[in-house]
Design an enzyme around this catalytic site. Structure first.
Site, short mmCIF file in Angstrom:
data_model
loop_
_atom_site.label_atom_id
_atom_site.label_comp_id
_atom_site.label_asym_id
_atom_site.label_seq_id
_atom_site.Cartn_x
_atom_site.Cartn_y
_atom_site.Cartn_z
N CYS A 12 0.84 -1.20 0.00
CA CYS A 12 0.00 0.00 0.00
C CYS A 12 0.87 1.26 0.00
O CYS A 12 1.60 1.50 -0.97
CB CYS A 12 -0.98 -0.04 1.18
N HIS A 17 -3.78 -5.07 0.05
CA HIS A 17 -3.36 -5.54 1.38
C HIS A 17 -3.39 -7.07 1.42
O HIS A 17 -4.44 -7.64 1.70
CB HIS A 17 -4.29 -4.97 2.45
N GLU A 55 -2.40 -8.95 3.68
CA GLU A 55 -2.75 -9.41 5.04
C GLU A 55 -4.25 -9.41 5.28
O GLU A 55 -4.72 -9.93 6.28
CB GLU A 55 -2.02 -8.54 6.08
#
Lengths: 218, 257
Positions: free
Chosen positions: A83, A194, A196
């Site tokens: 990001c 992202h 994650e």
């Protein structure tokens, strides 16, 4: 024991990144969330996450002496930007009335624009670009291992990267226009989405990173 | 190819336990937020929202632990709403692993709180929850007002004006709940959702009234919602999230399948 440093420069929540890495990293890997430049230098791999605004990000990096570390590590070891950690690798961002960034790659970070419309339906598109969108893998890369072409990842951003050298582009995404969602060169891989927060595809990417030797041959 | 619309199951949590009767035969403990969240993640939920309905603020700490436990195992975006009143509340939830917080009453009492929150943490993690009720007389142009206290207390604030103001103050997303429809199972208030979605630049989540899968599709197609939130239709396993996504995709909506 191998170490993955997650660079903590005071911008937002790094817990998710660390937890996801702990969940999938190669056995015997230690995840070290740290703002200590020495510990980042000593790590085997480096994750450079980020959220928030470009100017705040650059200011925090500089005030903590972490900008030099990022520059060094981006030349040396497996390095994953996420990001804002992708955007500030470029020279300049339009955000905050213009922000000079790290300049590791030539190119800019541009605003999507308030008049963005869907090219098919003609409908106005919302900013931020928020939600699950597809990443088209533009070149083979070890970090794409076991991730389907055009898999969906979770995005939330209003600015996107435009590298001068199109050879950097490792992934592209469509939102009103085609934009560069992943860049890769040598030991650096940087993604606008992202991982994650991107369920199975994202965890696979992080797993691949935790085993990556930093070479680009697949 | 493009951005998918999102389905967001919402869990009410009271003192660390999922309430309002989540019923899954294949879950050992249907009151355990971690188990329920894992189940929704497996079914393909695009995000999960937790609404903390704990009455006593002393017990709010429990919600922090819930978020920590879920965030260690579920790797999709998590939103926490309910009782978010201070910057410290937000910081704790984000540090625990939440990606966004939803601010509701605190924004109505003091709109500046939203500005402070977005300046401190970034717009991307601040959702403003708007509870609205239709207030016009029959035959008049539709008009909605913001209500607090679960829809009991009018504020006199026009919902569309309020939505614009919250976005000006930095809100990254709006969660729009029709208090007329909430719990009715007769579908979203589509004109309300549409009016707010058309009025603002940020994504809008439709909420309140979902009773079947057609309602979810209507929220996107007629309400112009970017995401749809529902609770009971998923909790009672009437429909799985995967089933809902397939139905929406069949209606021509871009989904993550």
């Amino acid at each position: 024991m191998k170490t993955i440093a997650v660079i903590d420069y005071g911008m937002g929540n790094l817990r998710s990144v660390a937890k996801a890495l702990e969940h999938v990293a190669a056995p015997g890997t230690r995840i070290d969330v740290t703002s200590d430049p020495e510990r980042v230098y000593r790590a085997d791999r480096v994750v450079f996450p980020g959220q928030g605004a470009a100017r705040d990000c650059m200011r925090e990096l500089q005030s903590r002496g972490l900008d030099e570390v990022v520059l060094e590590c981006s030349r040396q070891k497996p390095f994953l930007g996420i990001c804002m950690g992708m955007q500030v690798l470029m020279e300049f961002s339009e955000e905050n009335a213009g922000t000079d960034c790290l300049g590791i790659y030539s190119g800019k970070v541009l605003y999507f624009g308030d008049d963005l419309t869907d090219s098919v339906s003609g409908l106005r598109l919302k900013i931020p670009h928020m939600g699950w969108n597809q990443i088209h893998q533009a070149q083979p890369h070890p970090l794409w291992k076991d991730i389907d072409q055009d898999s969906r990842f979770y995005f939330v951003h209003s600015y996107y990267v435009q590298p001068d050298d199109t050879g950097l582009i490792a992934g592209e995404t469509h939102y009103g226009r085609v934009f560069t969602s992943v860049i890769a060169r040598d030991n650096v891989f940087a993604i606008q989405a992202h991982p994650e927060k991107s369920a199975a595809a994202g965890l696979q990417l992080l797993s691949n990173f935790s085993r990556w030797n930093g070479e680009t041959q697949t | 190819m493009g951005l998918a619309k999102r389905i967001i199951p919402c869990l009410d949590v009271d003192n660390g336990r999922v309430v309002k009767g989540v019923q899954f035969v294949d879950i050992r403990d249907a009151g355990d937020p971690v188990e329920v969240a894992r189940r929704y993640d497996r079914e393909g939920a695009d995000e999960i929202t937790f609404l903390d309905i704990t009455a006593s603020s002393d017990d709010r700490e429990t919600m922090v632990h819930v978020v920590e436990e879920v965030a260690a195992e579920v790797f999709i975006p998590l939103t926490v709403g309910g009782g978010i009143r201070t910057l410290e509340d937000i910081r704790r939830m984000l540090n625990a692993g939440a990606d966004k917080v939803a601010i509701n009453t605190a924004a109505v009492f003091r709109p500046e709180f939203v500005r402070e929150a977005t300046e401190r943490f970034g717009s991307q993690c601040i959702v403003v929850a708007i509870d609205a009720k239709q207030v016009n007389e029959k035959g008049e142009e539709p008009r909605w007002e913001i209500f607090t206290h679960g829809g009991r207390k009018p504020t006199g604030i026009d919902a569309i004006d309020w939505a614009r103001k919250m976005v000006d103050y930095g809100a990254g997303e709006l969660l729009v709940t029709s208090m007329d429809r909430d719990g009715t199972k007769i579908g979203f208030d589509l004109p309300l959702t549409r009016a707010i979605s058309d009025a603002v630049s940020v994504p809008v989540i439709a909420s309140g009234g979902v009773g079947n899968l057609e309602h979810l599709a209507e929220g996107v197609l007629e309400g112009a919602a970017d995401a749809v939130l529902a609770a009971s239709i998923f909790h009672f396993a009437e429909y799985s999230i995967h089933e809902a996504k397939e139905r929406m995709a069949a209606a021509g909506i871009e989904m993550r399948l």
